[in-house]
Design a protein around this motif. Sequence first.
Motif, short mmCIF file in Angstrom:
data_model
loop_
_atom_site.label_atom_id
_atom_site.label_comp_id
_atom_site.label_asym_id
_atom_site.label_seq_id
_atom_site.Cartn_x
_atom_site.Cartn_y
_atom_site.Cartn_z
N GLY A 1 19.62 44.40 -8.16
CA GLY A 1 20.72 43.95 -7.32
C GLY A 1 20.37 43.90 -5.84
N ILE A 2 21.41 43.66 -5.04
CA ILE A 2 21.27 43.63 -3.58
C ILE A 2 21.33 45.07 -3.07
N THR A 3 20.33 45.44 -2.31
CA THR A 3 20.24 46.80 -1.77
C THR A 3 20.39 46.78 -0.26
N LEU A 4 21.25 47.64 0.25
CA LEU A 4 21.38 47.85 1.70
C LEU A 4 20.86 49.24 2.01
N VAL A 5 20.01 49.32 3.04
CA VAL A 5 19.38 50.59 3.37
C VAL A 5 19.58 50.88 4.85
N VAL A 6 19.99 52.10 5.15
CA VAL A 6 20.09 52.53 6.54
C VAL A 6 19.21 53.76 6.74
N ASP A 7 18.30 53.67 7.70
CA ASP A 7 17.51 54.82 8.12
C ASP A 7 17.67 54.96 9.62
N ARG A 8 16.91 55.83 10.23
CA ARG A 8 17.07 56.06 11.67
C ARG A 8 16.77 54.80 12.48
N LEU A 9 15.75 54.05 12.08
CA LEU A 9 15.40 52.83 12.82
C LEU A 9 16.51 51.80 12.73
N SER A 10 16.95 51.47 11.52
CA SER A 10 17.98 50.44 11.38
C SER A 10 19.30 50.88 12.00
N ALA B 1 19.87 56.44 3.62
CA ALA B 1 20.76 56.25 2.47
C ALA B 1 20.69 54.80 2.04
N ALA B 2 20.96 54.57 0.76
CA ALA B 2 20.93 53.22 0.21
C ALA B 2 22.23 52.93 -0.54
N LEU B 3 22.67 51.69 -0.49
CA LEU B 3 23.86 51.24 -1.21
C LEU B 3 23.46 50.10 -2.12
N GLN B 4 23.73 50.26 -3.42
CA GLN B 4 23.47 49.19 -4.39
C GLN B 4 24.76 48.38 -4.54
N VAL B 5 24.76 47.18 -3.98
CA VAL B 5 25.97 46.35 -3.97
C VAL B 5 26.33 45.96 -5.40
N GLY B 6 27.60 46.12 -5.75
CA GLY B 6 28.06 45.77 -7.09
C GLY B 6 27.58 46.73 -8.16
N HIS B 7 26.98 47.87 -7.74
CA HIS B 7 26.49 48.89 -8.67
C HIS B 7 25.36 48.39 -9.57
#
Length: 523
Positions: free
Chosen positions: A61-70, A49-55
């Motif tokens: 923009g700043i992107t935060l990504v979480v996958d199985r490894l992270s 899943a990914a989160l675009q900070v501040g939409h």
Amino acid sequence: MLIPLLTAAATLIVGRKPRVQQIISIAALAAVVVIAGLLLYLADRDGMAALQVGHWSAPIGITLVVDRLSAAMLLVSSIVLLAVLVFAVGQGISDGTERQPTSIFQPTYLILSAGVSIAFLAGDLFNMFVGFEVLLAASFVLLTLGASADRVRAGVSYVMVSMVSSLIFLTGIALAYAATGTLNLAHMSVRMGEVPTGIRSAVYAVLLVAFGIKAAVFPLSNWLPDSYPTAPAPVTAVFAGLLTKVGVYAIIRMHTLLFPSDSFDNVLLVCGLFTMLIGILGAIAQSDIKRLLSFTLVSHIGYLMFGVGLNTAAGLTGTVFYVAHHILVQTTLFLVVGLIERQAGSASLSRLGGLLAASPALALLFGIPALNLGGIPPLSGFIGKTALLQAGVADGSVLAWVLVAGSIVTSLLTLYAMARVWSKAFWRPRVQAPEGNLADAAPSGLIEESTDVLFDDRVDPGRMPRLMLAPTVALLAVGLSLTAFAGPVLGIAARSADELSDRGRYLETVLGTPDSWRAGGDR
């Protein structure tokens, strides 16, 4: 990311109330453990899943990504950070004395935790750099805590090496941006295919040097054995368990997402081989347990480079499993050495002896992770090494077979080094140690004036403070759970490897459909 940053500010406000500091810090990291566990469950069930900070839409923009490894790295690192914090509280590191400004330990430690989370979750190259700098800034303070001559000397060396690494990292960021016009990892992955091969190799080489220094990969690893052993035991433990693995994580991410071709595979394999052998040969030559473990730390980074350099799903599976194993086992061993140093007055093999008779519990705490590090079946070290060896055999190249042989030799030498520590520190009588009469069981400077968690009869090595013993046992249990639940953990590692091997999933999660990739390029 936000929980440790906000609670770091809170602990600064209540700096004159150590108990409140401790409660806030432990509660914050416990919450991070719960959230990291939930993230791993969701990432394994539903995918990344990914989160675009501040939409702001990617790649702007700043992107935060979480996958199985992270998510897996977050969970293991947060468990380690929590356990070490409880150990530090038990050691009295937050009480503070005139010589030990330990009131700053809690907020600095929380900032370190935030930096680790930022580095694991960052979806763009610059914010990965920010994560590295946040944890490095905190580590500078923790490494020199107490300002003794040895710590300041080691801190100066560590700061200089880290600044060089950061400058190289910044250079790599500049080159990558000049070549692709973006710093978003997903967008850069799309555009990197259009970059000429020579430029692409140059960018990767610069980033690989920067991350290789942080991960302590040979020939960029000489700084580590001189920097870590001088720090307080909890600081050494968390540094050994985590900081190099953040560099390894960055190498994995760059190699699989930005530079998936095999142009640098042989370089990684050769570096992995020399990291293994030179690290373990250095360990055998040491007479201080901390320095010995620091060299084994370097040596076993070679196993991780082995798996990455194979550039196969099987190799990445072994790497993901082994990195979790190594974080837990290496941290546990350094915490046990902290107990040895506190209870017996020294970590030098020339001054130790008789610890098996004096404290069977301490002997057990050292023996199990030592055997695990050496790869004795059926422990997780054996399982992880077997996965890597099988991946090497499946590869079938001459270099892969050389790495298989080097891995076996390194494992045997690791077992020899651990057996040497056992025979000298635990098995032989203390009177037979060359300098056994010089060891002093007085507590270290970091725990003087601490009376709430220490026993009055601190000279008895058979009795250990409960708040130091409990997190060490808990971390040992978590490490053993990798053996008990090796099947499910390997399953997560295999799915993580498949996810890493398929760049399309990452690109679609961050950028959307292929049409969106092109639209992002037009913007």
